[in-house]
Write an enzyme that holds these catalytic residues in place. Structure first.
Site, PDB file in Angstrom:
ATOM      1  N   HIS A  21       0.771   0.582 -13.461  1.00 36.23           N
ATOM      2  CA  HIS A  21       1.520  -0.606 -13.866  1.00 36.23           C
ATOM      3  C   HIS A  21       3.003  -0.240 -13.942  1.00 36.23           C
ATOM      4  CE1 HIS A  21       1.934  -4.585 -15.627  1.00 36.23           C
ATOM      5  NE2 HIS A  21       2.747  -4.077 -16.529  1.00 36.23           N
ATOM      6  N   GLY A  72       0.777  -1.243   0.000  1.00 33.38           N
ATOM      7  CA  GLY A  72       0.000   0.000   0.000  1.00 33.38           C
ATOM      8  C   GLY A  72       0.799   1.277   0.000  1.00 33.38           C
ATOM      9  N   SER A  73       2.014   1.261  -0.586  1.00 33.00           N
ATOM     10  CA  SER A  73       2.771   2.523  -0.621  1.00 33.00           C
ATOM     11  C   SER A  73       2.089   3.537  -1.546  1.00 33.00           C
ATOM     12  CB  SER A  73       4.226   2.291  -1.036  1.00 33.00           C
ATOM     13  OG  SER A  73       4.330   1.948  -2.390  1.00 33.00           O
ATOM     14  N   ASN A  74       1.483   3.056  -2.617  1.00 31.23           N
ATOM     15  CA  ASN A  74       0.745   3.980  -3.497  1.00 31.23           C
ATOM     16  C   ASN A  74      -0.508   4.504  -2.796  1.00 31.23           C
ATOM     17  OD1 ASN A  74       2.189   4.245  -6.071  1.00 31.23           O
ATOM     18  ND2 ASN A  74       1.977   2.022  -6.149  1.00 31.23           N
ATOM     19  N   MET A 115      -4.375  -7.154  -6.679  1.00 29.74           N
ATOM     20  CA  MET A 115      -3.821  -8.269  -7.431  1.00 29.74           C
ATOM     21  C   MET A 115      -4.851  -9.172  -8.109  1.00 29.74           C
ATOM     22  SD  MET A 115      -0.769  -7.437  -7.384  1.00 29.74           S
ATOM     23  CE  MET A 115       0.027  -8.841  -8.181  1.00 29.74           C
ATOM     24  N   ASN A 118      -5.512   2.409 -12.973  1.00 26.00           N
ATOM     25  CA  ASN A 118      -4.538   1.451 -12.450  1.00 26.00           C
ATOM     26  C   ASN A 118      -3.129   1.989 -12.703  1.00 26.00           C
ATOM     27  OD1 ASN A 118      -3.558  -1.098 -11.446  1.00 26.00           O
ATOM     28  ND2 ASN A 118      -3.164  -1.714 -13.561  1.00 26.00           N
ATOM     29  N   ILE A 143     -10.017  -7.346 -12.654  1.00 18.44           N
ATOM     30  CA  ILE A 143     -11.415  -6.915 -12.666  1.00 18.44           C
ATOM     31  C   ILE A 143     -11.947  -7.144 -14.063  1.00 18.44           C
ATOM     32  CG2 ILE A 143     -12.903  -4.866 -12.604  1.00 18.44           C
ATOM     33  CD1 ILE A 143     -11.367  -3.911 -10.236  1.00 18.44           C
TER      34      ILE A 143
HETATM   35  C1  GRF Z   1       3.265  -1.328  -7.588  1.00 15.96           C
HETATM   36  O1  GRF Z   1       4.510  -1.612  -8.144  1.00 15.96           O
HETATM   37  C2  GRF Z   1       2.220  -1.186  -8.659  1.00 15.96           C
HETATM   38  O2  GRF Z   1       2.711  -0.665  -9.857  1.00 15.96           O
HETATM   39  C3  GRF Z   1       1.789  -2.610  -8.873  1.00 15.96           C
HETATM   40  O3  GRF Z   1       1.799  -3.180  -7.582  1.00 15.96           O
HETATM   41  C4  GRF Z   1       2.732  -2.489  -6.762  1.00 15.96           C
HETATM   42  C5  GRF Z   1       1.990  -2.035  -5.537  1.00 15.96           C
HETATM   43  O4  GRF Z   1       2.820  -1.471  -4.570  1.00 15.96           O
HETATM   44  N1  GRF Z   1       0.509  -2.651  -9.547  1.00 15.96           N
HETATM   45  P1  GRF Z   1       2.177  -0.813  -3.277  1.00 15.96           P
HETATM   46  O5  GRF Z   1       1.293  -1.865  -2.623  1.00 15.96           O
HETATM   47  O6  GRF Z   1       1.385   0.384  -3.720  1.00 15.96           O
HETATM   48  O7  GRF Z   1       3.310  -0.426  -2.394  1.00 15.96           O
END
Ligand code: GRF
Length: 206
Positions: free
Chosen positions: A113, A15-17, A93, A111, A96
């Site tokens: 990627h 969940g860093s994003n 992961m 999304n 959808i």
């Molecule tokens: C990221 O590299 C994103 O591009 C991919 O999954 C990873 C998720 O990282 N779809 P985080 O959970 O947001 O840290």
């Protein structure tokens, strides 16, 4: 003053994003409110990030549903209840692919990627792929979600020079730092109505 948008985030892991979007909201760069975190993984680190920020969490597990289609319909139900304007996939992961969910939230699901699409399209380890292929440049792509996996209209891309990286982990780390910054900015731009979609072309208007 423009209205704040309602955001849902779907995440399965670290969940860093997700965290960068929380920070964007808290620091006023995203004119929105994160109404719900949806996850398919009860162990996801994203859950504690949500709890710290008083964001409601919905845990939905694949085994609760007869099919992935049914799981997607549950997601749609949650999105509908919260009146969601933008669905942000942040390391979710599962694929959808329910038509009903995709049709109801057309151009509202995005999304990220970790490659420059269409390179390594559909891969769950695109950073390793790029490293092993010997790529000198990789990067990230933020795109709309359609029934073509990783193939929806591209909103934003950023290239990363990986020519000096000596491991796949180093590539992933470099791309991730770009991801966190880019996702936050793109969601912020969304919240300010700065994207216009015309077929596959997504235009940014300032
Ligand atoms: C990221 O590299 C994103 O591009 C991919 O999954 C990873 C998720 O990282 N779809 P985080 O959970 O947001 O840290």
């Amino acid at each position: 003053m423009s209205m704040a948008i309602s955001i849902a985030v779907l995440a399965s892991g670290r969940g860093s994003n997700f965290q960068s979007i929380i920070d964007g909201v808290n620091e006023g760069d995203i004119k929105g409110e994160i109404r719900v975190l949806i996850t398919d993984n009860p162990e996801a680190q994203a859950i504690s990030r949500a709890e710290k920020n008083k964001i409601p969490v919905e845990i939905i597990r694949r085994k609760q549903f007869k099919s992935r289609e049914n799981m997607d319909l549950k997601i749609k139900e949650i999105l509908d209840v919260h009146g969601i304007d933008l669905v942000v996939l942040a390391g979710y992961m599962k694929i959808i692919n329910s038509k009903e969910l995709l049709d109801s939230y057309r151009y509202k699901i995005i999304n990220i990627h970790p490659s420059l699409l269409p390179a390594f399209k559909g891969s769950t380890h695109a950073q390793t792929d790029a490293f092993e292929y010997g790529c000198k440049v990789s990067g990230l792509t933020i795109h709309f979600v359609t029934d073509d996996i990783d193939g929806g209209p591209i909103i934003y891309q950023k290239a990363a020079d990986i020519s000096e990286c000596s491991s796949a982990d180093e590539v992933a780390g470099k791309i991730l730092s770009y991801e966190n910054e880019a996702y936050r900015r793109v969601v912020g731009n969304f919240s300010k109505g700065k994207y216009v979609v015309n077929g596959r072309k997504v235009r940014y208007t300032d």
